[in-house]
Enzyme design. Structure first.
Site, short mmCIF file in Angstrom:
data_model
loop_
_atom_site.label_atom_id
_atom_site.label_comp_id
_atom_site.label_asym_id
_atom_site.label_seq_id
_atom_site.Cartn_x
_atom_site.Cartn_y
_atom_site.Cartn_z
N ALA A 1 0.83 -1.20 0.00
CA ALA A 1 0.00 0.00 0.00
C ALA A 1 0.87 1.26 0.00
CB ALA A 1 -0.93 0.00 1.21
N TYR A 2 1.93 1.24 0.79
CA TYR A 2 2.82 2.40 0.87
C TYR A 2 3.49 2.66 -0.48
CZ TYR A 2 6.89 5.18 2.30
OH TYR A 2 7.85 6.16 2.40
N VAL A 3 4.01 1.60 -1.11
CA VAL A 3 4.69 1.76 -2.39
C VAL A 3 3.72 2.21 -3.47
CG1 VAL A 3 5.82 0.47 -4.24
CG2 VAL A 3 6.65 0.26 -1.91
#
Length: 252
Positions: free
Chosen positions: A160-162
């Site tokens: 999700a962060y990437v």
């Protein structure tokens, strides 16, 4: 901080707003730009005390700075933050958007509420800051967003962060082309493993050691390493535009 304001080439002539400027990479960026003579708007989301401490350190070393708060994803709050910096210093030349959150989870078990939080700050926040910067940064200025080297390394747990940072890269590269003729550069910095509270939180010693060993320079980055790249993009790098700069010690 002892050299703040001593660079004769730009001393006293430029103004920068740094989101997330009260700690970690953001504070290192504030201190580095202050060394180059920038007046600083030091943005914070929730910890005014840390922002005030950063401002006090800049002022104690002879620099100029103010603290400004607000949610980067709130366009009204950020419009007011930009207004405050312009009112105090007369304009804005550089915007550095270090503000972001990182919540890690395998995709299969990701809490979608966490996904929404990440996207609100990292994607919507980048759009809000980029809009304000595109409208306000003076000719000869720079807009600098923040991605991550994990867009290349694809570490498990970072999905999700990437994804949010891949969006930041796309926003950055398109904005650079949309600002054709404005004499404003737009780039992103993509740090590798960097010894900040955000990065170290939740990682055991073995994980940290392995990440450091994965870098050809065999250490974690320091916030000051990242700040040097920002200073380059904010100052002399007028021919670097529409790029993602991977500042990671050679991490593949």
């Amino acid at each position: 901080m002892s050299t703040i304001g001593t660079n004769p080439t730009i001393q006293g002539s430029r103004v920068a707003l740094v989101t997330g400027g009260s700690g970690g990479i953001g504070r290192a960026v504030v201190e580095r730009l202050a060394d180059d003579g920038f007046a600083l708007g030091v943005h914070y989301a929730g910890n005014q005390a840390k922002a005030d401490e950063t401002v006090a350190a800049v002022k104690a070393a002879g620099g100029r700075a103010i603290a400004i708060g607000g949610d980067v994803a709130d366009e009204g709050a950020m419009s007011a933050a930009f207004d405050a910096v312009e009112a105090e210093f007369g304009g804005i030349d550089v915007v550095v958007n270090t503000a972001g959150i990182m919540l890690l989870s395998p995709i299969a078990t990701l809490d979608l509420a966490d996904l929404d939080r990440i996207y609100r700050t990292n994607i919507r926040g980048t759009v809000v800051i980029s809009q304000q910067a595109a409208r306000r940064v003076r000719p000869g200025g720079a807009i600098i967003n923040f991605s991550t080297s994990v867009t290349r390394t694809q570490f498990p747990g970072y999905g999700a962060y990437v994804a949010s940072k891949a969006a930041v890269e796309s926003i950055t590269l398109i904005l650079a082309r949309e600002l054709r003729g404005k004499d404003v550069t737009v780039n992103a910095v993509a740090p590798g493993p960097t010894a900040t509270a955000l990065f170290l939180n939740g990682k055991d010693e073995a994980t940290i050691t392995n990440l450091a060993a994965a870098v050809p320079l065999e250490r974690l980055g320091q916030p000051t390493d990242i700040a040097e790249t920002v200073a380059f993009l904010a100052g002399p790098a007028r021919w670097v535009n529409g790029q993602v700069i991977f500042t990671n010690g050679g991490l593949a």
